[in-house]
Design a protein around this motif. Structure first.
Motif, PDB file in Angstrom:
ATOM      1  N   LEU A  77     -45.367 -41.963   7.827  1.00  0.00           N
ATOM      2  CA  LEU A  77     -44.627 -42.343   6.716  1.00  0.00           C
ATOM      3  C   LEU A  77     -43.287 -41.996   6.489  1.00  0.00           C
ATOM      4  N   ALA A  78     -42.930 -40.493   6.649  1.00  0.00           N
ATOM      5  CA  ALA A  78     -41.801 -40.070   6.378  1.00  0.00           C
ATOM      6  C   ALA A  78     -40.896 -40.475   7.564  1.00  0.00           C
ATOM      7  N   ASP A  79     -41.175 -40.603   8.772  1.00  0.00           N
ATOM      8  CA  ASP A  79     -40.527 -41.251   9.976  1.00  0.00           C
ATOM      9  C   ASP A  79     -39.795 -42.594   9.586  1.00  0.00           C
ATOM     10  N   TYR A  80     -40.858 -43.632   9.050  1.00  0.00           N
ATOM     11  CA  TYR A  80     -40.432 -44.959   8.713  1.00  0.00           C
ATOM     12  C   TYR A  80     -39.658 -44.951   7.380  1.00  0.00           C
ATOM     13  N   GLU A  81     -39.893 -44.046   6.494  1.00  0.00           N
ATOM     14  CA  GLU A  81     -39.053 -44.331   4.940  1.00  0.00           C
ATOM     15  C   GLU A  81     -37.814 -43.680   5.284  1.00  0.00           C
ATOM     16  N   ASP A  82     -37.559 -42.784   6.343  1.00  0.00           N
ATOM     17  CA  ASP A  82     -36.132 -42.082   6.573  1.00  0.00           C
ATOM     18  C   ASP A  82     -35.062 -43.334   7.033  1.00  0.00           C
ATOM     19  N   LEU A  83     -35.655 -44.591   7.490  1.00  0.00           N
ATOM     20  CA  LEU A  83     -34.861 -45.404   8.018  1.00  0.00           C
ATOM     21  C   LEU A  83     -34.095 -46.605   7.021  1.00  0.00           C
ATOM     22  N   TRP A  84     -34.793 -46.145   5.830  1.00  0.00           N
ATOM     23  CA  TRP A  84     -34.416 -47.225   4.853  1.00  0.00           C
ATOM     24  C   TRP A  84     -34.289 -46.368   3.427  1.00  0.00           C
ATOM     25  N   LEU A  85     -34.881 -45.401   3.016  1.00  0.00           N
ATOM     26  CA  LEU A  85     -35.015 -45.225   1.631  1.00  0.00           C
ATOM     27  C   LEU A  85     -33.664 -44.548   1.089  1.00  0.00           C
ATOM     28  N   GLU A  86     -32.963 -43.566   1.778  1.00  0.00           N
ATOM     29  CA  GLU A  86     -31.819 -43.057   1.326  1.00  0.00           C
ATOM     30  C   GLU A  86     -30.987 -44.093   1.217  1.00  0.00           C
ATOM     31  N   ARG A  87     -30.770 -44.886   0.305  1.00  0.00           N
ATOM     32  CA  ARG A  87     -29.573 -45.863   0.182  1.00  0.00           C
ATOM     33  C   ARG A  87     -29.081 -45.870  -1.342  1.00  0.00           C
ATOM     34  N   PRO A  88     -27.770 -45.854  -1.343  1.00  0.00           N
ATOM     35  CA  PRO A  88     -27.109 -45.798  -2.625  1.00  0.00           C
ATOM     36  C   PRO A  88     -27.494 -46.889  -3.600  1.00  0.00           C
ATOM     37  N   GLU A  89     -27.364 -46.623  -4.928  1.00  0.00           N
ATOM     38  CA  GLU A  89     -27.504 -47.765  -5.676  1.00  0.00           C
ATOM     39  C   GLU A  89     -26.440 -48.964  -5.683  1.00  0.00           C
TER      40      GLU A  89
END
Length: 227
Positions: A77-89
């Motif tokens: 889950l963390a590996d996948y989420e790292d691809l897109w979660l940390e995006r600015p508003e």
């Protein structure tokens, strides 16, 4: 002499670092076995053989098989989420469109859309009716993904004054991608051209609601469109 040098080098590495490396090796081995045999077919002996260690090493890092599987799921889950979660508003339509494109490309990147990685996802999804911890983790990730896409689509809906529900489009897009993954695993069609067809399906959906923004993406991926 060679053996003593090897032992000296091992001693020079902090124990916490060695433990972290070994833990990651066990998680990687677990995921490899899951991709090959599924969750029900996995045994600690399989993982030990894949990692090249004893079962005692596994028990030292993970008290139970279930703890190992949960850690493997969390790592996935963390590996996948790292691809897109940390995006600015995002508030600008052009930026929102670029972010959506990036998220779709991430979903069809070989690191994500590979036979082994999809097999791992499907293995855990298949166990969600039985294992609440898997269900909760997977559902929470789905919710975060849909919310991230919904937020971006909301920017486009407002800018285009489109008569569309961003949440419904986001859910449809997510369902389309999940369906592609299952189809790819069942048929074995997970090559580069197959991933492009998956992206084409996504941009075809989006172009129905935002033709001025995504029709170009759809056309670039459509075979023979340039002709």
């Amino acid at each position: 002499m060679v053996k003593s040098e090897r032992l000296s080098r091992a001693a020079a590495v902090p124990r916490a670092v060695r433990s972290s490396v070994r833990r990651q090796e066990l998680l990687d081995a677990s995921l490899t076995v899951i991709a090959r045999k599924g969750i029900s077919g996995l045994t600690l002996a399989d993982v030990a053989a894949e990692a090249g260690c004893s079962q005692g090493i596994i028990n030292f890092h993970f008290c139970t098989k279930e703890q190992l599987l949960l850690a493997a799921l969390d790592a996935t889950l963390a590996d996948y989420e790292d691809l897109w979660l940390e995006r600015p508003e995002v508030t600008e339509p052009a930026t929102a469109a670029a972010e959506i494109r990036a998220m779709i490309r991430a979903d069809f990147h070989p690191r994500v859309a590979s036979r082994n990685r999809i097999a791992i996802w499907v293995a855990f999804w298949a166990e969600t009716p039985r294992v609440g911890a898997y269900r909760d983790r997977c559902a929470a990730l789905k919710q975060r993904y849909r919310q991230a896409v919904t937020n971006l689509l909301t920017v486009l809906v407002r800018a285009q004054e489109a008569k569309a529900d961003p949440a419904v489009i986001a859910e449809s897009l997510n369902a389309l991608i999940d369906g592609w993954c299952i189809h790819a695993l069942v048929t074995g069609k997970i090559g580069a051209s197959d991933r492009e067809r998956g992206m084409l399906a996504c941009f075809t959906l989006l172009a129905q609601f935002f033709p001025a923004i995504f029709a170009g993406d759809r056309d670039r991926l459509t075979p023979g469109a340039a002709a």
